[in-house]
Every structure is written in structure tokens, then in C-alpha cells.
Design a protein around this motif. Structure first.
Motif, PDB file in Angstrom:
ATOM      1  N   GLU A   1       0.814   5.436   6.746  1.00 59.98           N
ATOM      2  CA  GLU A   1       0.620   5.541   8.199  1.00 59.98           C
ATOM      3  C   GLU A   1       1.369   6.747   8.761  1.00 59.98           C
ATOM      4  OE1 GLU A   1       1.783   1.927  10.138  1.00 59.98           O
ATOM      5  OE2 GLU A   1       0.247   0.713   9.126  1.00 59.98           O
TER       6      GLU A   1
ATOM      7  N   THR B   1      -3.012  -5.905   7.165  1.00 59.39           N
ATOM      8  CA  THR B   1      -2.489  -4.751   7.899  1.00 59.39           C
ATOM      9  C   THR B   1      -3.508  -3.614   7.886  1.00 59.39           C
ATOM     10  OG1 THR B   1      -0.316  -5.388   7.072  1.00 59.39           O
ATOM     11  CG2 THR B   1      -0.480  -3.257   8.175  1.00 59.39           C
ATOM     12  N   HIS B   2      -4.027  -3.334   6.702  1.00 59.61           N
ATOM     13  CA  HIS B   2      -5.009  -2.268   6.565  1.00 59.61           C
ATOM     14  C   HIS B   2      -6.306  -2.845   6.003  1.00 59.61           C
ATOM     15  CE1 HIS B   2      -1.359   0.625   6.168  1.00 59.61           C
ATOM     16  NE2 HIS B   2      -1.684   0.413   7.426  1.00 59.61           N
TER      17      HIS B   2
ATOM     18  N   ASP C   1     -11.933  -0.646   6.829  1.00 60.07           N
ATOM     19  CA  ASP C   1     -12.268   0.454   7.736  1.00 60.07           C
ATOM     20  C   ASP C   1     -11.101   1.419   7.917  1.00 60.07           C
ATOM     21  OD1 ASP C   1     -11.065  -1.727   8.788  1.00 60.07           O
ATOM     22  OD2 ASP C   1     -12.071  -1.661  10.744  1.00 60.07           O
ATOM     23  N   TRP C   2      -9.886   0.899   7.841  1.00 65.88           N
ATOM     24  CA  TRP C   2      -8.716   1.795   7.949  1.00 65.88           C
ATOM     25  C   TRP C   2      -8.672   2.766   6.775  1.00 65.88           C
ATOM     26  CZ3 TRP C   2      -4.189   3.091   5.359  1.00 65.88           C
ATOM     27  CH2 TRP C   2      -3.202   3.777   6.119  1.00 65.88           C
ATOM     28  N   TYR C   3      -8.889   2.214   5.563  1.00 68.24           N
ATOM     29  CA  TYR C   3      -8.874   3.078   4.385  1.00 68.24           C
ATOM     30  C   TYR C   3     -10.008   4.099   4.471  1.00 68.24           C
ATOM     31  CZ  TYR C   3      -5.458  -0.132   2.366  1.00 68.24           C
ATOM     32  OH  TYR C   3      -4.328  -0.869   2.139  1.00 68.24           O
TER      33      TYR C   3
ATOM     34  N   ASN D   1      -9.331   6.911   6.935  1.00 66.68           N
ATOM     35  CA  ASN D   1      -8.327   7.872   6.509  1.00 66.68           C
ATOM     36  C   ASN D   1      -8.670   8.516   5.161  1.00 66.68           C
ATOM     37  OD1 ASN D   1      -6.105   7.799   8.607  1.00 66.68           O
ATOM     38  ND2 ASN D   1      -6.419   5.615   8.203  1.00 66.68           N
TER      39      ASN D   1
END
Lengths: 810, 110
Positions: A19, A62-63, A66-68, A71
Motif C-alpha cells: 500500500e 483487506t485486499h 479488484d485491489w490487486y 494495482n
């Protein structure tokens, strides 16, 4: 050119590092993330709420995918890393190689499994990941399931509590003398154990495991070395963690207990970094999340080529184990040059201990009330000289500064979920939100939250929340405090006793910032009543906080003698009782007076004769008439349909039922009832605190009359059809009065304050009535008893301590 | 000094009092929350209320009749009220209470 970064382990530390990295520069690295677990980064600390069913797995992610994706992280989840080729700078996974420029180890830790015989049986698990959590959750579906947890540390207790919450019969086996011995001292460990035991968990301390017994390859029981066999369907080992360094060792990195890193989180290979539970820094390894997040920050900077240094700070632990607040910081071992300051409140289960060396705090342990933990922790860190505030140190920041203690402190200290307005169920957090949203005065708070909009007894508290939230922008209306010992009003004290669950006088003095040691003749009887009314089973009535009449169960007269008045149920008596009264009058030289409450008063009895006259009256079947109490006095009746040609119902019988139901109960002020058999109202029911007038169609209940300094007719509460309904409504009204009124307000004064409409609305709800009746009955399970009989047993207290007039003259 | 054993501290409730009858009138023996013990005249100078029946708070007692408050240390009425009660030397030794009756005896002789 974008460099290739490979991260091994998608845990909380590496997740936080990524992050920071993406925040600083999303394009700096092309990231590949390996994780042996078939999922990404989730909040491992929240596995316990998942286990207990308070949260789902989805809520602790937490992740997410879609977060992965956002990024640009290449996820290799569920794939183990087989080896690392440092020459070629490639990571070899089960499904192929990945080249790296920079490599991060976030391999975390492995749970330690004690190599007991049978540790490899099915059903022997650690508590580390979602799979373990699911195994424990499934056990809850099995009726009569049993589990054993080895290890009485944080993790083990969370596992135990979570399974117990799912109905599993859990036993915790701990090798040390008390639970969580690294964070808690013995006293706090004791309180924690007590709270677990209350939850139905069996706790065995100083228990050595010897062998895990299996059947058909599956765990069946744990055997202790004293021969105890603990049958179980699942055995959870939660005895600690070890840094996971196997891959680092194979790779040839420098390791000790963990992977060696420097202050920039660089390993012995300048292209390889490590953070989290797998590292060893200056000899220290890590288990708590705070330093790991510091490492994440440092490593992100290092990867960006910026200077940063990891410093392992003094750590305080604030934990919530199974709903019990715990705090520990510093060193709390006993030593010759150390002194303790201890505060205990057994009724609330609060324990606080400060360890002082000279004039500095070196350690703090708190259980049950950890609100001041951060403040103590700062003093430990800063080495503050506490000599000046030593006397009040243990009470925390709210009590520093002596007499000018902040009256808002108690309200400011309330958690957001503390209920302020009981009528409308409004919590402090809701009110604060409303204020922050622009509600700047009481009327606005009322309009937006409904707090203090009904009975109004919480008005003072709402104003304090306003003052605490708005600071100087809010002008506090001046309310009358309970007495000079406190800045709180009666209403606030009542509300805070409930919301803070204050169950003892010392708790009230301390938590509400009393300015005197133990109150005075004004506040102490009030607080004594509030405590016994709100916590009938937890708080014991304190005779030393009662006026003389209530302490001596008789009315003191101006010459120091007492009047004694036995109860005459509904004003009925008989020849036997009258004979016993006549005999007592003769024997103790009493004057006889017929009272307005339909009973007989024996005046002029000496204090030392009280136990004897009570014993005589008891022997004739009579009990205390409580003519001295702030409690139920009499139920005055007429003869009703039994005798009277106008009587519509059995008013005498109903009066006796009411008196038998209500007698012995303590109330804010005295309570008198009347039951008349017809509207001619011979029992003068309509100037009593509660009056019942019988009519052909049933019963008219009216309340809030007065015939003392003020004279006031009762006001209609409700008309009902049956005696049972009368009993229910009257009980509910009196309980509401007991729970809400200010001490020494008669019902008519209280009703005038809250409004009869509010009383009617509240009691109109059948569920509310039933709850009030139930709470009254709980209280009466303690107080519906004859105090005279109890006092006879303590008769020596009524005699002088010594009589020096008997000494021979010199 | 003429110390007389009048009983045990546990015979007096915490934040309470017991009476000792003497030729010079009744003496109230008080025990505070911190187990300090005081002896003073039982008679309130206002209307003669029995101070041993009052509520004991801190090192003070409130008369049960009209709420006069007296310091047990000095015997002086607190606040706006004016008056004083006699106080007598008392000590605790191994839990036993010893009252010095020198003054009490002198009074009865007078």
C-alpha cells in the motif's frame, strides 16, 4: 525502466508495505505476489470474530481481487515457492519461475506444534489461518462437541472463546500458573479466568500435557501428566509462533531466530528484503502488529530509495479477549526497589496496577477498564516524574489537578455505544454525530436524535455531551448538583450508574469524580438507593448509608426513643395480634396510638429494647410495618364488597394482595396506597401515591396524589377489568418510579417532572410493563423479607458498647 | 491518663458508631471507613440529637435530627452552624479500644 519486485507471502505486513509503495509511486515496480494460502491479504487479527460468528470472512478481507487488479499485481496464490536462485535472480514456484530485481520475504511465522505423542493425528490443529478457523467453526455444528485448547495466551483464549460461543464444550490447558502470563500479572489473570469460567469455559492452569490419544488416526483425548484425560473432538495448539525461515535458510540468507535484517529491512543479500513475523532485528522477533506496520513503512521507503530507519519501540498491548478489556505495558515484575499502586473494584471486575520505580512508572496492567492505558503508557515511555500526582495517579488523567477535576470527564470517557437516553435508546455516538452534523443545542439534539425527548431525565447528560463535543461554544445551563460532593445532578448520577454499570459506592465515588472520601449525609443515602434499585443482585444495601430510622427499623422520636409499628395487611388485624400488641405495650412501657394508615403505633420504646419487642411481635406473626422507610408504607382499604352495601369489589382483599406484593421494597421516597371499594372513596385513595377505586366495571387506577405539605388529587392512569391487571399496572408504575425518580421525590413530584403523559405512554406498552414487573420481582427476591426478624439476630448492636456507669466508684 | 478497655473495633460498624454510657453522659465511639476511631459526646448541642445514630462520612458525622455536621477530630460544628461537642482521647491497641476516662471522671466528680 520498471523493476520487477517479487513478494513472498501476502500477509498483513507485506500488504501494508505494498500500500505504501503504490501510494508513493504506482509505477515503480512490476509486482508478483506469492502466497501459500489460496487467497490474498486478510486481517488475521479478525479471525476471532469470524470464529465467534460476529463477522464473515468477506468482511475481514483487506485486499480483494479488484485491489490487486487495480494495482497490477500478478497474484500467485495457493502456490508454494520451491526455491530461490540468487545467481539468476529468479523465484521458482510450483508453477514456474519469476525473475526479480528485488525480492521481499514476508513469510510470516509458523505455529509451534509441541511434539507430543499423537501431535500428527487428525483433528490436532494450530490456530493460524482461515482453514483452522473453519475447522473450529464446523465443530460448533456438531451437538455435544468437545474441544481442548493447549495454550492460555491470547490466541488460545480467542480460539476457546470463539468455539464456546458456538456451543462447543471447551477446556483450556495452560502450563503456567495464570493466563496470559506475559501480558498480565496474577490478579488480572485471575479476573480473566473468572470471566472465561462464567462463559462456561473450563480453565486448567499449571497443567502439563503428556500425550494426545487417538482412535483410528483421529484425536480422541488429551492426557495430562497427572493422569487426567480430557476427551475432545478437536485439539487446538496455540502455544506460540516461530518465524518461518526455512526458505530463507535454503536460500543461504543469514538467519538466527528469524531472518536477519538491518534498520532498512535489508537481509544479508542487498537485493533481498524481509519484514514481518519472519524477521529478526537486533535480536528481537515480532508478534504484535504495530511494529510490523512500522517495518512496512520503512521497507516501502527503502524500496523507493529513500532513507528510513526502523526503530523497535516500547510496545504496549491493548487487547480485547472475549469481550474483556486488557492493557499491559512495560515491566510489571515485582522487585525490591519497586512499589505498586493498585486499584480494585471487585463489583465491576476492574483491576489496575501501576509499578513505580522511584517516581517513575515502569509498568502498568489494567483489566476491565483500560481507558487510561494510553496515558499511562506515555508516562512510561517519557519517564515522567509522577511524584506530584502520585496520590491520584491510579485514577488516570481525569482525576489529575485535584479539586478542579473536570466534571465532564465521566461523560467524555463514555464509549460511543453507551446509552444516554434510555427511553429512545440513543447512544452517545449518535448524539456526538448529530452535534458534529450541526445540532448545536439541546433542542436541536432532541429534534435530530430524540435523545432526552421523552422522560427528560437524561437532559443533563445530553448537555454534557454537547459541552464535551463543542467545548467553549456551548454554554452549560446550571443544574443543581446532588450535593457539594459532586458536580453531577441526581438524574446524571442515576444514568451513569446504569450506563457505566457502577455497582458499588467506591465505584461511584471514583468513576463520577466525587470530591469527598465517601460522600455525605445528603448523597450517600441517595447513591445507596440508586445502587440497590439498579443492581439488586449485585449491590448489598448499606445500613451505614441510611438515615437512623431506616438503619434501626423504627422511628426515632425527639427524646431519642423509638416508635414501633407492625404491619397490618390492608388494615386488617385480629384479636391475637391486638393481644400481642397490648402485651408489648405493657412490657416495654409503650404509648399506643392508632395511625392514619390503619395500624397501631407503639411509642416510647428504648433502642436497646427494639430487638426484644420485635421478637415478641414476630412471635405473634407480625412483621415490620416499614413506617420508617422510603419504601412501601401502607395500603389503606375500606371494607368493600365483603361487608359494605355499596361496595362493588373486594377492596380489602385487593389491598392485602397489593401490600403482600409490594412490601419491603425500597423506593425514592415513601409510597402509600389506598383501595376504595366504591367511588364514595372511604379509603381516601385519591390522595395517595397510588389509588385504586373499585367500580362495577372494574378498577380505576390513579397516581401521583399527595396529602402532606401539599395536597393534590391523584390523576387517572388507567381503568382495568381484573385484579391481576391492577397488580401488574401498580407494580409497573412503582418500578418505573424506582428506576427513574430522584431520591426523595415523592411520586407526585416525579410525575410532575416527567409528565403523566410520558408515564402513561411508557406503561401502555404491555412488553414494557412485563419487563418492569420482572425487574421488580428480581429486586423483591432480595427485599421482600422482614427486617425485624433479621435484626433480632444482631441484637447486640442495639445495646451500648460499654456501660461505664457500672464501674465501681473510685 | 486513665485508659479503659471498652470493646473491640469490630464491634463498631465501619462508618458507624456505638454508644458508651458514662456518669458524665453518653459518649459516641465512631469508626470511619479508614478504621480511624474517635470518641465524642453523643449529644448534639442543637436539640440533643444522638450523634451515634448519625451518618459518618469522612471524619465527620451528621446529626440525625437536623443535619448538623461535626468534625470528629475537633468536635466543631461545620458550615454555618455554631457549636462544639466534647471529644475524648481514644486509642486502638491490637484491635481493642481504650477510652481515656480522666476527663469523664473529672466531670462526674464536678
Amino acid at each position: 525502466m520498471t523493476e520487477k519486485l517479487v513478494v513472498i507471502g501476502a500477509g498483513m505486513a507485506s500488504g501494508r508495505m505494498l500500500e505504501h509503495l503504490f501510494d508513493a509511486n504506482p509505477d515503480a515496480y512490476d509486482v508478483t505476489l506469492f502466497n501459500a494460502e489460496p487467497r490474498g491479504n486478510y486481517n488475521r487479527l479478525m479471525l476471532s470474530p469470524v470464529l465467534s460468528g460476529d463477522k464473515t470472512y468477506d468482511e475481514i478481507v483487506t485486499h480483494g481481487d479488484d485491489w490487486y487488479a487495480a494495482n497490477g499485481v500478478t497474484c500467485r496464490f495457493g502456490e508454494r515457492v520451491l526455491r530461490i536462485d540468487r545467481e539468476r535472480k529468479v523465484v521458482v514456484g510450483e508453477k514456474g519461475e519469476v525473475a526479480y530485481d528485488k525480492l521481499v520475504f514476508g513469510t510470516g511465522s509458523n505455529p509451534f506444534i509441541i511434539p507430543l505423542p499423537g501431535h500428527d493425528l487428525d483433528g490436532v490443529i494450530p490456530y493460524r489461518d482461515l482453514e483452522d478457523t473453519e475447522a473450529m467453526m464446523q465443530l460448533g455444528d456438531k451437538p455435544g462437541a468437545k474441544a481442548v485448547v493447549i495454550g492460555g495466551g491470547l490466541l488460545g483464549l480467542e480460539a476457546a472463546a470463539g468455539m464456546a460461543a458456538r456451543g462447543v464444550d471447551v477446556t483450556v490447558v495452560h502450563i503456567m500458573g495464570h493466563l496470559m502470563e506475559r501480558q498480565l500479572d496474577e490478579a488480572a489473570g485471575y479476573l480473566l479466568r473468572k470471566s472465561l469460567t462464567d462463559k462456561g469455559i473450563t480453565v486448567l492452569c499449571q497443567a502439563n500435557s503428556k500425550e494426545i490419544v487417538g482412535k483410528n488416526g483421529r484425536v480422541k483425548a488429551l492426557m495430562l501428566d497427572d493422569g487426567t484425560e480430557l476427551p475432545c473432538d478437536l485439539l487446538v495448539m496455540a502455544v506460540g509462533i516461530r518465524p518461518n525461515i526455512a526458505l530463507a535458510q535454503d536460500t543461504g540468507l543469514a538467519t538466527g531466530k528469524g531472518i536477519h535484517v538491518d534498520d532498512q529491512m535489508v537481509t544479508s543479500d542487498p537485493s533481498i528484503f524481509a519484514l514481518g513475523e519472519c524477521v529478526e532485528h537486533n535480536g528481537a522477533i515480532f508478534g504484535l502488529v504495530a511494529p510490523l506496520y512500522d517495518q512496512a513503512k520503512v521497507l516501502a521507503k527503502t524500496l523507493m530509495g529513500e532513507p528510513a530507519t526502523f526503530v523497535n519501540k516500547e510496545v504496549s498491548t491493548k487487547l480485547k479477549v472475549t469481550g474483556c478489556d486488557l492493557f499491559s505495558a512495560g515491566d510489571f515484575a515485582e522487585a525490591a526497589n519497586r512499589e505498586d499502586i493498585v486499584f480494585r473494584d471487585p463489583a465491576r471486575g476492574v483491576y489496575k496496577r501501576l509499578v513505580l520505580e522511584g517516581n517513575r512508572i515502569v509498568g502498568a496492567v489494567m483489566y476491565g477498564d483500560t481507558g487510561d492505558g494510553a496515558w499511562f503508557y506515555n508516562h512510561i515511555k517519557d519517564g515522567t516524574d509522577v511524584a506530584e500526582m502520585r496520590d491520584t495517579l491510579i485514577f488516570g488523567p481525569a482525576f489529575q489537578g485535584g479539586a478542579t477535576a473536570d466534571p465532564l470527564a465521566a461523560v467524555a470517557a463514555l464509549p460511543d455505544d453507551a446509552e444516554i437516553c434510555g427511553c429512545n435508546g440513543v447512544c452517545k455516538g449518535t448524539i456526538v454525530q448529530a452535534i458534529e452534523g450541526g445540532a448545536g443545542d439541546l433542542a436541536a439534539v432532541r429534534a435530530t436524535t430524540k435523545a432526552s425527548n421523552s422522560c427528560g431525565t437524561c437532559t443533563g447528560l445530553v448537555e454534557q455531551v454537547l459541552a464535551a463535543t463543542l467545548g467553549d461554544d456551548f454554554q452549560m445551563p446550571t443544574a443543581q448538583p446532588i450535593c457539594g460532593c459532586s458536580d453531577h445532578t441526581h438524574e446524571d448520577v442515576r444514568r451513569l450508574i446504569k450506563s457505566q454499570e457502577l455497582k458499588s459506592q467506591p465505584a461511584v465515588w471514583q468513576e463520577l469524580g466525587w470530591k469527598t472520601v465517601n460522600g455525605c449525609h445528603v448523597c450517600r443515602p441517595a447513591v445507596n438507593f440508586y445502587l440497590l434499585a439498579d443492581w439488586p443482585l449485585d449491590y448489598m444495601d448499606d445500613p451505614q448509608s441510611r438515615f437512623v430510622n431506616e438503619r434501626n427499623h423504627a422511628n426515632i422520636q425527639k427524646d431519642g426513643t423509638y416508635s414501633v409499628m407492625p404491619r397490618m395487611w390492608g388494615g386488617m388485624t385480629d384479636a391475637n395480634e391486638l393481644r400481642a400488641i397490648a402485651d408489648a405495650a405493657d412490657k416495654y412501657g409503650a404509648v399506643v396510638k392508632v395511625t392514619g394508615g390503619q395500624r397501631i403505633d407503639l411509642l416510647g420504646v428504648k433502642k436497646e429494647d427494639l430487638p426484644a419487642i420485635w421478637r415478641d411481635l414476630n412471635a405473634a406473626g407480625m412483621v415490620s410495618g416499614h413506617a420508617y422507610s422510603k419504601g412501601l408504607r401502607t395500603v389503606k382499604t375500606c371494607v368493600g364488597s365483603e361487608w359494605c352495601r355499596f361496595g362493588t369489589q373486594d377492596s380489602t382483599g385487593l389491598g392485602i394482595k397489593l401490600e403482600k406484593l409490594l412490601w419491603g421494597s425500597w423506593t425514592p421516597h415513601k409510597v402509600k396506597l389506598g383501595v376504595s371499594g366504591c367511588p364514595r372513596n372511604c379509603a381516601e385513595a385519591t390522595c395517595k401515591d397510588v389509588g385504586v377505586v373499585c367500580v362495577d366495571s372494574g378498577y380505576q387506577i390513579s397516581v401521583a396524589g399527595a396529602a402532606g405539605m401539599e395536597v393534590k388529587e391523584t390523576e387517572a392512569l388507567v381503568a382495568v377489568k381484573t385484579e391481576d391487571e391492577v397488580l401488574e399496572w401498580v407494580t409497573a408504575f412503582i418500578q418505573l418510579y424506582r428506576e427513574r425518580a430522584k431520591y426523595l421525590d415523592r411520586p407526585y413530584r416525579w410525575v410532575a417532572k416527567v409528565g403523566l403523559d410520558w408515564v402513561k405512554d411508557t406503561l401502555a406498552d404491555a412488553g414494557t410493563r412485563a419487563d418492569l414487573v420482572e425487574r421488580f420481582e428480581i429486586s423483591q427476591s432480595v427485599y421482600r423479607t422482614d427486617p425485624w426478624a433479621a435484626e433480632v439476630a444482631k441484637s447486640e448492636r442495639y445495646a451500648p458498647l460499654a456501660n461505664l456507669m457500672l464501674e465501681a466508684a473510685e | 491518663m486513665n485508659w479503659i478497655d471498652i470493646g473491640h473495633i469490630d464491634d463498631i460498624p465501619e462508618r458507624g458508631a456505638r454508644l458508651v454510657k458514662t456518669h458524665a453522659g453518653c459518649v459516641a465511639v465512631f469508626r470511619t471507613a479508614s478504621d480511624e476511631v474517635f470518641a465524642a459526646s453523643d449529644r448534639c448541642p442543637h436539640k440533643g440529637g444522638p450523634l451515634s445514630e448519625g451518618i459518618v462520612h469522612g471524619n465527620k458525622v451528621t446529626c440525625p435530627l437536623h443535619n448538623w455536621v461535626f468534625s470528629l477530630e475537633t468536635g466543631e460544628a461545620q458550615g454555618a452552624d455554631e457549636g462544639v461537642i466534647a471529644t475524648y482521647p481514644i486509642r486502638v491497641d491490637g484491635g481493642r479500644l481504650f477510652l481515656d476516662i480522666t476527663e469523664l471522671a473529672a466531670r462526674s466528680a464536678a
